[in-house]
Design an enzyme around this catalytic site. Structure first.
Site, PDB file in Angstrom:
ATOM      1  N   GLY A 185     -26.050 -32.784 -15.501  1.00 14.15           N
ATOM      2  CA  GLY A 185     -25.521 -32.004 -14.338  1.00 14.15           C
ATOM      3  C   GLY A 185     -25.910 -33.148 -13.054  1.00 14.15           C
ATOM      4  N   SER A 186     -25.835 -32.355 -11.913  1.00 18.01           N
ATOM      5  CA  SER A 186     -25.846 -32.876 -10.536  1.00 18.01           C
ATOM      6  C   SER A 186     -27.037 -34.002 -10.458  1.00 18.01           C
ATOM      7  CB  SER A 186     -25.756 -31.630  -9.586  1.00 18.01           C
ATOM      8  OG  SER A 186     -24.571 -31.073  -9.642  1.00 18.01           O
ATOM      9  N   VAL A 187     -28.104 -33.772 -11.293  1.00 17.29           N
ATOM     10  CA  VAL A 187     -29.070 -34.936 -10.801  1.00 17.29           C
ATOM     11  C   VAL A 187     -28.533 -36.357 -10.928  1.00 17.29           C
ATOM     12  CG1 VAL A 187     -31.038 -33.568 -11.641  1.00 17.29           C
ATOM     13  CG2 VAL A 187     -29.735 -35.041 -13.176  1.00 17.29           C
ATOM     14  N   LYS A 189     -25.829 -37.335  -9.639  1.00 17.10           N
ATOM     15  CA  LYS A 189     -25.080 -37.807  -8.347  1.00 17.10           C
ATOM     16  C   LYS A 189     -26.077 -38.799  -7.616  1.00 17.10           C
ATOM     17  CE  LYS A 189     -22.674 -33.471  -8.106  1.00 17.10           C
ATOM     18  NZ  LYS A 189     -22.422 -31.967  -7.436  1.00 17.10           N
TER      19      LYS A 189
END
Length: 466
Positions: A185-187, A189
């Site tokens: 997921g967004s980690v 980014k």
């Protein structure tokens, strides 16, 4: 007078008897020994084969974690690090390091691990408390020493006691921190932004159009967190904007991002002395425009908790990858992935992500941390579930001079499943305990934070798939 012939006959008989008895004794010892060496179980009545004894497993802070012979092994600290330590049977190691290090242990060699028992206990306690409260399926967490890559804690929940390992199911024996793969997921980014900044393709202040939804490569990418229509690179991280990430990676050659992801350690296992997952990083020849965008925000790839910790440690460690190790003193492999100035810029940006987004969830007052949350939908039966999520947090502390890198992963929480609601508070509890161990005083004044930030908005973590 004794007949020489009769004397010679008696001596021959005696010699033959001695040889027969010696052979029988040798075979009596050889059979159980071969059972041990080949993994076959010993049988009732087998004599004990005396040797140097089985070596002990000892923590980095000097605590005995396992001792005694294989068939009567004891684990003085009970469930602490049970999935990492493993357990033995009559024939030797069956799980964990007991199995992985069975060779040297069976010859009597003590093995000193990098684990710190206080940090391990704190990590397990925080993970278990939050996992139970959120009614989750399971969780894992890893704490690395920033410079050396030493694994100071590798925690799994639920727990079991290796002294009575038969009472637990094989699923609970599993060292999920090393072998379970998940979409992060967004980690991710933060790692994508670091790569692009290192390549000179963006900087923290560069701005991009960022509507709340964007049609992109045949689908629609959505954001959840309300934000301005134009975002800087730093704000894309601050608001966890998927739309912003599509702007950042659009037009970037796929092999550029692929090279950074592989340099971070994705797509290959770690020489950890324990089984661990390779993760999934699709070959760059299979990347489409949409796949590149979704991988940039952590969907369509998979990692393990220890892989993610090693990758995030690149940001904490001034751009250098250091391979994690569970044995104290094991020399790590190193490679420079980012320039030091890029990594330090990211440290400051991720400090701001915490301070202006999830400060109360991820840090105690006066103890500044840096990191990024993630909430990824879990693929079940070939489709993304709308009710099973993986909640993650990856970060490091103290923010101004990182010493430790931490990754937290919890799957299947039925309450407060967002990374900011579940994983970030676990990180906060771990860092609070470590600060207490180290007797760190709180900072008297706030550390420097990134500039050009918008006014604060209500934070709500964005799932990785839209």
């Amino acid at each position: 007078m004794t007949d020489p012939t009769d004397f010679s006959t008696r001596m021959n008989r005696r010699t033959q008897l001695m040889l027969t008895l010696s052979a029988a004794a040798f075979l009596a010892v050889l059979v159980p020994f071969m059972r041990l060496s080949t993994g076959l179980p010993t049988l009732p009545g087998d004599p004990v084969v005396k040797g140097p004894g089985r070596g002990r497993l000892i923590s980095g802070d000097g605590q005995v974690l396992a001792s005694g012979p294989a068939r009567a092994r004891t684990y003085p600290l009970g469930q602490l690090a049970a999935q990492v330590i493993g357990f033995t049977g009559d024939a030797g190691g069956l799980e964990g390091l007991e199995r992985a290090l069975n060779g040297p242990l069976s010859t009597g060699q003590d093995q000193v691990l990098s684990l710190d028992t206080r940090m391990q206990a704190a990590t397990e306690r925080a993970l278990a408390t939050a996992g139970q409260r959120a009614n989750a399926q399971y969780g894992a967490a890893v704490v690395l020493e920033r410079r050396s890559g030493a694994v100071l804690a590798m925690a799994n929940w639920p727990h079991f006691d290796p002294n009575v390992w038969r009472a637990a199911s094989p699923a609970v024996w599993r060292n999920r921190a090393g072998v379970d793969e998940f979409e992060p997921g967004s980690v991710i980014k933060a790692l994508t932004v670091a790569a692009l900044m290192n390549e000179g393709r963006t900087d923290r202040a560069r701005t991009y159009p960022a509507p709340m939804r964007r049609r992109y490569a045949g689908t629609v990418i959505n954001d959840v967190v309300p934000h301005p229509e134009v975002l800087s690179t730093w704000q894309i991280l601050r608001y966890s904007s998927n739309v912003g990430m599509t702007e950042l990676v659009d037009g970037v050659p796929a092999d550029v991002l692929d090279a950074y992801f592989r340099a971070y350690g994705f797509g290959e296992g770690i020489a950890l002395r324990l089984p661990n997952a390779d993760g999934v990083l699709p070959p760059v020849t299979d990347w489409t425009r949409l796949r590149q965008a979704t991988m940039a925000f952590g969907q369509g790839m998979s990692v393990s908790a220890v892989q993610l910790a090693a990758a995030f440690n690149v940001l904490a460690n001034d751009g250098q990858y250091v391979s994690p190790s569970l044995l104290r003193g094991a020399p790590p492999s190193r490679r420079q992935v980012l320039r030091p100035d890029t990594a330090r810029e990211m440290q400051d940006m991720l400090h701001g992500v915490v301070d202006e987004g999830i400060q109360r969830n991820a840090e105690l007052p006066g103890y500044h941390t840096a990191g990024k949350t993630g909430t990824a939908q879990v693929a079940l039966g070939g489709r993304y579930s709308t009710w099973v999520y993986t909640s993650t947090f990856a970060g490091f502390f103290p923010a101004a001079a990182p010493q430790y890198t931490v990754v937290v992963m919890v799957r299947g929480a039925k309450e407060q499943y967002q990374g900011s609601q579940l994983a970030a508070p676990i990180f906060r509890e771990i860092t609070a305990d470590v600060a207490s161990f180290q007797a760190w005083a709180p900072e008297q004044r706030p550390a420097a934070t990134p500039t050009r930030r918008p006014a604060l908005l209500t934070h709500h973590e964005t799932p990785s798939r839209r």
